[in-house]
Design an enzyme around this catalytic site. Structure first.
Site, PDB file in Angstrom:
ATOM      1  N   VAL A 137       4.827   5.353  -4.416  1.00 44.06           N
ATOM      2  CA  VAL A 137       4.800   4.280  -5.857  1.00 44.06           C
ATOM      3  C   VAL A 137       3.817   4.415  -6.466  1.00 44.06           C
ATOM      4  O   VAL A 137       3.515   4.953  -7.531  1.00 44.06           O
ATOM      5  CB  VAL A 137       4.219   2.333  -5.382  1.00 44.06           C
ATOM      6  CG1 VAL A 137       3.874   1.567  -6.547  1.00 44.06           C
ATOM      7  CG2 VAL A 137       5.841   1.363  -5.110  1.00 44.06           C
ATOM      8  N   GLN A 171       0.704  -0.985  -0.373  1.00 47.68           N
ATOM      9  CA  GLN A 171       0.155   0.167  -0.294  1.00 47.68           C
ATOM     10  C   GLN A 171       0.579   0.933   0.060  1.00 47.68           C
ATOM     11  O   GLN A 171       0.653   2.296   0.861  1.00 47.68           O
ATOM     12  CB  GLN A 171      -0.794  -0.037   1.311  1.00 47.68           C
ATOM     13  CG  GLN A 171      -2.181  -0.737   0.883  1.00 47.68           C
ATOM     14  CD  GLN A 171      -3.246  -0.441  -0.244  1.00 47.68           C
ATOM     15  OE1 GLN A 171      -2.694   0.649  -0.435  1.00 47.68           O
ATOM     16  NE2 GLN A 171      -3.757  -1.270  -0.892  1.00 47.68           N
ATOM     17  N   SER A 172       1.572   0.778  -0.815  1.00 44.35           N
ATOM     18  CA  SER A 172       2.452   2.218  -0.911  1.00 44.35           C
ATOM     19  C   SER A 172       2.280   3.852  -1.839  1.00 44.35           C
ATOM     20  O   SER A 172       1.591   3.711  -2.750  1.00 44.35           O
ATOM     21  CB  SER A 172       4.002   1.466  -1.941  1.00 44.35           C
ATOM     22  OG  SER A 172       5.112   2.768  -1.715  1.00 44.35           O
ATOM     23  N   ASN A 173       2.320   4.452  -0.865  1.00 41.50           N
ATOM     24  CA  ASN A 173       1.620   6.441  -1.699  1.00 41.50           C
ATOM     25  C   ASN A 173       3.284   6.372  -2.493  1.00 41.50           C
ATOM     26  O   ASN A 173       2.359   7.229  -3.378  1.00 41.50           O
ATOM     27  CB  ASN A 173       2.238   7.225  -0.774  1.00 41.50           C
ATOM     28  CG  ASN A 173       0.036   6.729   0.855  1.00 41.50           C
ATOM     29  OD1 ASN A 173      -0.568   6.001   0.373  1.00 41.50           O
ATOM     30  ND2 ASN A 173       1.194   6.509   1.775  1.00 41.50           N
TER      31      ASN A 173
END
Length: 348
Positions: A87, A83-85
């Site tokens: 990325v 859930q990387s912001n």
């Protein structure tokens, strides 16, 4: 202006593309201030940077993408948690400038459900045209994995540019040196004396940039990072190393930033990175219900939990002014639907 001296660093000489909506607002939080009965609270809205729902990585990517284009890259490669912001914003930045984007996702959440694996940022990664090259288990040496992927892409004739997790290197940190200057200008215009700036610290680029910009400008504004993953000693060392590299990249004197300028509070990590905590849930709900602002469950939610706990512990006085930097990421709330549904049931 705070401090006896003020020195504005000139960033115009560093390549930069335009991705965000700046300056982001600096707003009071009157309802939360009254509820907590503590210092006057303000929020710096870096959730409003505008790139694919915004967030703090947009500032870093303005410098990173410019560097990639200057090197003739046709592809960005980066990595992050599922859930990387970072990325999500990197893929959006690549789309804006016609670059391919391949990403590696690390599954750091041992009890992830389908919402976490497929909703929130992951859904937007795909919608924005990103190529999730691999989903890797926790503990994978991600820099090595990116370097190997980059080598494969070069063999295929591409020109990849590798961006570290969080965009946190001296180039990316320039985005938060710029933010520090922006904040100084805003507080001067408001006549606001800031006693502390609080934010979530993870990959360290945001804190390193802020400390460099604020300390080197003699602003007198202390920065307190609330860790979302590492213990205090480890996180402070990571931030300090990147701060020194950022200072050197800017050509500043070694004495412009001191080791004691690096302050981290590690009391709100909970069970680990990306793992929900009661304090995070309370903080997200309070800010939503009192101020109509959505925090995120991984970064700003835990940082706000830290600020709330510090206020309740009497760390600040009622006549002080505290600024909270909202680093964005509310999209990830959808991935934590079960956590907030459970909390709602328990509260009923």
């Amino acid at each position: 202006m705070q401090g006896a001296q003020y020195t504005m660093m000139h960033l115009a000489g560093y390549p930069r593309v335009r991705l965000g909506h700046f300056p982001t607002p600096l707003e009071p939080l009157p309802n939360l201030t009254r509820y907590l009965g503590g210092p006057s609270l303000y929020i710096k809205r870096d959730d409003c940077t505008g790139l694919a729902t915004g967030g703090n990585k947009t500032r870093k990517l303005e410098f990173l993408v410019a560097d990639a284009l200057a090197q003739g890259a046709d592809m960005l490669i980066t990595q992050g948690a599922v859930q990387s912001n970072h990325v999500r914003q990197t893929i959006a930045a690549a789309a804006r400038y016609g670059l391919q984007c391949k990403v590696l996702l690390e599954d750091r959440h041992p009890q992830a459900d389908e919402d976490y694996r497929e909703s929130g940022n992951v859904m937007l990664d795909l919608l924005l045209g990103g190529d999730i090259a691999a989903r890797l288990p926790a503990g994978t040496p991600m820099q090595q994995a990116m370097d190997e992927l980059a080598a494969q892409m070069r063999e295929q004739g591409n020109k990849p540019y590798v961006i570290p997790g969080g965009g946190s290197n001296p180039v990316g940190a320039l985005g938060y040196v710029a933010c520090a200057q922006e904040l100084i200008t805003q507080t001067f215009d408001l006549g606001l004396h800031v006693d502390a700036l609080i934010h979530a610290t993870g990959s360290a680029g945001t804190q390193a940039g802020l400390v460099t910009g604020l300390a080197a400008s003699n602003s007198g504004i202390p920065v307190i990072g609330v860790s979302v993953r590492a213990d205090r000693a480890a996180q402070e060392e990571t931030v300090w190393e990147l701060t020194q590299a950022t200072r050197d990249h800017l050509g500043l004197a070694q004495t412009s930033v001191r080791r004691e300028d690096i302050v981290v509070d590690d009391g709100y990590v909970g069970a680990g990175y990306g793992m929900a905590s009661d304090g995070m849930v309370e903080a997200v709900r309070l800010v939503a219900e009192l101020e109509g602002i959505l925090l995120d469950p991984v970064y700003s939610g835990k940082a706000m939990a830290g600020l709330i706990a510090q206020i309740r512990a009497g760390r600040y006085t009622e006549d002080q002014n505290i600024v909270f930097l909202h680093t964005g990421g509310a999209v990830a709330l959808f991935a934590y639907r079960s956590v907030f549904n459970k909390a709602a049931v328990q509260a009923a």
